[in-house]
Design a protein around this motif. Structure first.
Motif: not given
Length: 336
Positions: A227-242, A309-318
């Motif tokens: 679940i952790i890997v899958s949601l990290a993949i999804l979040d990265e895809a959403i970040s790339m898209l946005s 900066a927002h993405l950097h913080k988000r990716r640190r959490i992930l």
């Protein structure tokens, strides 16, 4: 009468009952004892597995945690009842001879009273102890019932998180693949048509995680079911898209808001009470696949993705959550 034994016994029973009720019946998640045991067992198993999320050893951490917690509740209640009975030398009598029970016999009596399986060879020594014994028996019956009913929703929550992981994995094994598979040559409608289903499962998973935090320790060593890997993949895809996709092809922010808000909720739930401290940040993504699929990107957008900066913080959490589960960013991006 030894009051100290009685005080210690009552306090121990109350502490165990509080932890039991908080863990199984409240919306607060795990009690302090359960939380402590869960974390210690997980980190021990993770250490033995050499911090490798793909280790089959980690697949056993969930039920080991569950069994250990229930045994801790059992032993706590049992010892508490035993200490309470030690208060009075005549709290328990032999049913035939009326001779006061020894300490070992009181330990036996307290155990079978809590389990409601007594065979009548001992009895309470007075009316006060009759009532006390009845209260212990009712507590034991309630404890057994609650413990059994707690297991079923936990297992249902574990099944849901596996279902969510596989669903996301079917969209793509990496963030780039999710976007490439969702691109129809003009827009990302192929991807966004699944956002309601993903968001619904993700919100339910978050709620399950808040009520049953122990599901976090039901690890799956299969990458596509993590679940952790899958949601990290999804979040990265959403970040790339946005962020990184050119504005000419970028969906309306309202179209991806449901997924973004759902992921925000997920990260907020998991980062609670966690000190985010990690150096495992992903390298800059490889944009080759997206370019080959004809997805419009701009250098300015890519720079924004790498420096935001927002993405950097988000990716640190992930990154922290991945480390806690024995994975890393290479697993997210499919790097060997």
């Amino acid at each position: 009468m030894n009051i100290l034994y009685g005080i210690a016994g009552v306090l121990l029973i109350l502490v165990i009952l509080k932890d039991l009720i908080t863990t199984t019946l409240s919306y607060q998640g795990a009690g302090r004892i359960t939380h402590f045991i869960s974390e210690k067992i997980w980190h021990l198993v993770l250490k033995v597995a050499k911090n490798k999320g793909s280790s089959p050893l980690l697949d056993h951490a969930g039920y080991i945690n569950m069994v250990t917690i229930i045994l801790t509740w059992v032993m706590g209640m049992w010892i508490g009842a035993f200490l309470l009975l030690l208060t009075d030398p005549r709290s328990v009598l032999d049913s035939t001879t009326n001779v006061p029970a020894t300490a070992w016999e009181k330990l036996y009596f307290s155990g079978y009273t809590l389990s409601t399986l007594g065979n009548g060879d001992f009895k309470a020594g007075s009316t006060f102890w009759d009532i006390t014994t009845n209260l212990l028996a009712f507590s034991g019956l309630a404890f057994i019932t609650i413990s059994i009913t707690y297991i079923m929703p936990v297992l249902s929550a574990v099944i849901l998180q596996v279902k969510l992981s596989v669903f996301i994995n079917c969209l793509g094994n990496t963030p780039q693949q999710i976007l490439a598979n969702g691109w129809n040559g003009q827009n990302f409608d192929r991807l966004l048509k699944n956002d309601a289903d993903i968001a619904d499962m993700l919100i339910e998973h978050c709620e399950n995680h808040k009520v049953y935090p122990i599901i976090h320790y039901f690890h799956n060593s299969e990458l596509k079911k993590s679940i952790i890997v899958s949601l990290a993949i999804l979040d990265e895809a959403i970040s790339m898209l946005s962020v990184a996709v050119d504005k000419s092809a970028m969906p309306d922010k309202k179209d991806i808001a449901l997924l973004q808000k759902s992921m925000d909720f997920y990260l907020e739930v998991l980062k609670q009470d966690k000190k985010i401290n990690t150096s495992d940040m992903p390298a800059q993504p490889d944009w080759t696949l997206l370019e080959q699929e004809g997805i419009p990107l701009s250098q300015e957008s890519i720079e924004e993705f790498n420096t935001n900066a927002h993405l950097h913080k988000r990716r640190r959490i992930l990154a922290h959550l991945l480390e806690e589960d024995g994975w890393n960013w290479d697993d997210v991006y499919g790097y060997p």
